[in-house]
Design a protein around this motif. Structure first.
Motif, short mmCIF file in Angstrom:
data_model
loop_
_atom_site.label_atom_id
_atom_site.label_comp_id
_atom_site.label_asym_id
_atom_site.label_seq_id
_atom_site.Cartn_x
_atom_site.Cartn_y
_atom_site.Cartn_z
N HIS A 152 6.18 -17.48 -37.02
CA HIS A 152 5.46 -18.38 -36.11
C HIS A 152 4.75 -17.60 -35.01
O HIS A 152 5.37 -16.82 -34.28
N ILE A 153 3.44 -17.79 -34.93
CA ILE A 153 2.61 -17.23 -33.85
C ILE A 153 2.22 -18.41 -32.96
O ILE A 153 1.42 -19.27 -33.36
N PRO A 154 2.76 -18.52 -31.75
CA PRO A 154 2.68 -19.79 -31.01
C PRO A 154 1.42 -20.02 -30.18
O PRO A 154 1.32 -21.06 -29.52
N TRP A 155 0.47 -19.07 -30.19
CA TRP A 155 -0.69 -19.24 -29.30
C TRP A 155 -1.91 -19.78 -30.05
O TRP A 155 -2.12 -19.50 -31.23
N CYS A 156 -2.71 -20.55 -29.34
CA CYS A 156 -3.98 -21.04 -29.87
C CYS A 156 -4.99 -21.02 -28.72
O CYS A 156 -4.62 -20.84 -27.55
N VAL A 157 -6.26 -21.20 -29.05
CA VAL A 157 -7.30 -21.17 -28.01
C VAL A 157 -7.13 -22.36 -27.07
O VAL A 157 -7.21 -22.23 -25.85
N ARG A 158 -6.85 -23.54 -27.68
CA ARG A 158 -6.68 -24.75 -26.88
C ARG A 158 -5.77 -25.70 -27.65
O ARG A 158 -5.88 -25.82 -28.86
N ALA B 116 -1.62 -22.75 -25.23
CA ALA B 116 -2.94 -22.16 -24.99
C ALA B 116 -2.79 -20.69 -24.59
O ALA B 116 -1.96 -20.34 -23.73
N ALA B 117 -3.57 -19.84 -25.24
CA ALA B 117 -3.50 -18.41 -24.97
C ALA B 117 -4.17 -18.07 -23.65
O ALA B 117 -5.16 -18.68 -23.26
N GLY B 118 -3.64 -17.07 -22.95
CA GLY B 118 -4.28 -16.56 -21.74
C GLY B 118 -5.36 -15.56 -22.09
O GLY B 118 -5.79 -15.45 -23.25
N SER B 119 -5.78 -14.80 -21.12
CA SER B 119 -6.85 -13.82 -21.36
C SER B 119 -6.40 -12.70 -22.28
O SER B 119 -7.21 -12.10 -22.99
N GLU B 120 -5.10 -12.38 -22.28
CA GLU B 120 -4.58 -11.34 -23.17
C GLU B 120 -3.32 -11.82 -23.86
O GLU B 120 -2.45 -12.43 -23.24
N LEU B 121 -3.24 -11.55 -25.16
CA LEU B 121 -2.04 -11.90 -25.91
C LEU B 121 -1.07 -10.73 -25.90
O LEU B 121 -1.48 -9.58 -26.06
N PRO B 122 0.23 -11.00 -25.77
CA PRO B 122 1.23 -9.91 -25.78
C PRO B 122 1.55 -9.48 -27.21
O PRO B 122 2.70 -9.56 -27.67
N GLU B 123 0.52 -9.00 -27.91
CA GLU B 123 0.69 -8.69 -29.34
C GLU B 123 1.82 -7.72 -29.61
O GLU B 123 2.71 -7.98 -30.43
N GLU B 124 1.78 -6.59 -28.95
CA GLU B 124 2.77 -5.54 -29.24
C GLU B 124 4.19 -6.01 -28.95
O GLU B 124 5.11 -5.80 -29.76
N ALA B 125 4.36 -6.65 -27.79
CA ALA B 125 5.69 -7.13 -27.43
C ALA B 125 6.17 -8.20 -28.40
O ALA B 125 7.36 -8.25 -28.77
N GLY C 182 0.28 -22.86 -33.77
CA GLY C 182 -0.64 -21.92 -33.19
C GLY C 182 -1.76 -21.50 -34.15
O GLY C 182 -2.05 -22.11 -35.13
N THR C 183 -2.37 -20.41 -33.79
CA THR C 183 -3.46 -19.83 -34.56
C THR C 183 -3.15 -18.36 -34.81
O THR C 183 -3.49 -17.50 -33.99
N PRO C 184 -2.50 -18.03 -35.92
CA PRO C 184 -2.15 -16.64 -36.21
C PRO C 184 -3.35 -15.70 -36.26
O PRO C 184 -3.22 -14.51 -35.98
N SER C 185 -4.53 -16.24 -36.59
CA SER C 185 -5.71 -15.39 -36.70
C SER C 185 -6.21 -14.89 -35.35
O SER C 185 -7.16 -14.12 -35.28
N LEU C 186 -5.55 -15.30 -34.26
CA LEU C 186 -5.86 -14.71 -32.95
C LEU C 186 -5.31 -13.28 -32.87
O LEU C 186 -5.79 -12.47 -32.08
N PHE C 187 -4.30 -12.97 -33.69
CA PHE C 187 -3.71 -11.63 -33.67
C PHE C 187 -4.58 -10.66 -34.47
O PHE C 187 -5.17 -11.03 -35.48
N SER C 188 -4.63 -9.43 -34.01
CA SER C 188 -5.44 -8.42 -34.68
C SER C 188 -4.83 -8.04 -36.02
O SER C 188 -3.63 -8.23 -36.26
#
Length: 392
Positions: A25-31, A42-51, A80-86
């Motif tokens: 589960h990737i819990p962030w999305c744009v809105r 809703a995702a902030g300006s930076e996602l904590p990808e590594e953490a 969420g939107t997993p495609s937000l992750f690199s």
């Protein structure tokens, strides 16, 4: 003395450890969309990808005792939107998972994506990682409907997303499409469906919008089509899908060329799945036939807090719950399952279902077939009524 929810090896003589899948589960999305009741933020300006990737791998590490030597048959990235992750982050996670749990040679790996997040280079990189299936959240191609649903993309972006998926090498992808939308007519719904079919997906998830608690729509419900229109949409849409070669195999799932969603089929056949990530759920069996459902800490900030546990809770399924739990899943499938699967997945004799089966068959909700457990057409339409016969 046998404790609640346990099956002793001698009693569960027919039990077999089911296939094992992994949900991430990737819990962030744009809105956050007004109809959405998923654990998304809703995702902030930076996602904590590594953490977050570090936390996911540590979470998986704690669940390895449930693997019992099995390999993963499928992985599903949901949100969420997993495609937000690199692609780098997703790749590091996949490498870490495979180091801990072996992958089946033909593993299905699905990633959910929304049209507003599509970038050709990123999706080509996802494909190179071994992700071999996309699920694209379109919901509608019509501007007014997308606006009402709070989506961040427009119809043209949805069409381009399907085109980019093919160009990135995805020859197996799903489009998520809703019907019964605010002010939607039969013509609107069929136009959406025809546009989706024209994109050539191998799979369509086509389902009715519902009002879920703890959503904006629940508190401020939009005007939805009348029941008669909803029924007309359902019947006409199913006929169109069948005509175009999409075979319905579950309540809201349609596939071409036999390309059914294997990860979802594992859910619907009462298979096992690990769940990692904020709010992820799992269903896991032991070799002795003991079955638990567990869930992870819901809020991302708590999930990322090293002072807090990943697992928020678990529940052992009592033996008298198993018939309902099993049938709640398998009866969603239009062709049901072999009756013998009941014993293989629960360790209980098929005879335990006999009285309830007879009642459900007499009401025309369950097919009279000693070799299979399958709902009739009416049973599929009134699934809750059918399941009432199997309550503990």
């Amino acid at each position: 003395m046998k404790g609640p929810g346990t099956h002793l090896a001698g009693e569960a003589a027919g039990f077999q450890l089911p296939p094992l899948a992994l949900y991430v589960h990737i819990p962030w999305c744009v809105r956050k969309c007004p109809y959405c009741d998923f654990n998304s933020h809703a995702a902030g300006s930076e996602l904590p990808e590594e953490a977050y990737i570090d936390a996911l791998l540590a979470d998986l590490e704690q669940d390895l005792s449930h693997v019992h030597g099995r390999e993963l048959t499928s992985i599903f990235f949901g949100g969420g939107t997993p495609s937000l992750f690199s692609a780098n982050a997703i790749g590091r996670l996949l490498d870490g998972v495979e180091q801990r749990v072996p992958f089946a040679r033909d593993i299905e790996i699905t990633l959910e994506a929304n049209p507003g997040t599509f970038e050709q280079a990123k999706f080509a990189a996802y494909r190179q990682l071994g992700i071999n299936r996309l699920s694209i959240g379109v919901q509608s191609f019509q501007e007014a409907k997308l606006k009402a649903l709070g989506r961040i993309h427009d119809g043209d972006e949805a069409v381009r997303a399907a085109d980019m998926a093919r160009k990135a090498g995805f020859d197996n992808f799903n489009l998520d499409l809703m019907h019964g939308l605010p002010d939607q007519s039969l013509e609107d719904a069929l136009e959406d469906l025809q546009t989706a079919i024209a994109q050539g997906p191998t799979h369509l998830s086509w389902y009715q919008l519902t009002m879920e608690p703890n959503t904006v729509f629940w508190n401020q419900p939009p005007e939805l089509p009348e029941d008669d229109i909803l029924w007309d949409i359902q019947e006409a849409g199913q006929a169109l899908l069948a005509e175009q070669g999409y075979a319905q195999y579950e309540v809201s799932a349609y596939a071409r060329d036999g390309l059914r969603a294997r990860h979802n089929l594992n859910y619907w056949t009462f298979g096992d799945f690990l769940g990692i990530g904020a709010g992820a759920h799992a269903k896991l069996s032991s070799p002795e036939g003991r079955i638990i459902r567990s869930w992870k800490t819901r809020l991302p900030k708590d999930y990322l807090d090293p002072a807090k546990r990943f697992q928020a809770g678990e529940r052992h399924l009592d033996q008298d719950e198993l018939p309902f739990e099993f049938l709640m899943n398998v009866l969603r499938l239009t062709d049901g399952v072999p009756a013998a699967l009941f014993t293989q997945r629960t360790g209980m004799p098929l005879a335990d279902l006999a009285a309830a089966r007879t009642e459900a068959e007499a009401r025309g909700l369950l097919l009279k077939d000693p070799e299979r457990l399958v709902a009739t057409h009416e049973g599929q339409l009134f699934l809750n009524d059918l399941l009432q016969h199997f309550l503990p």
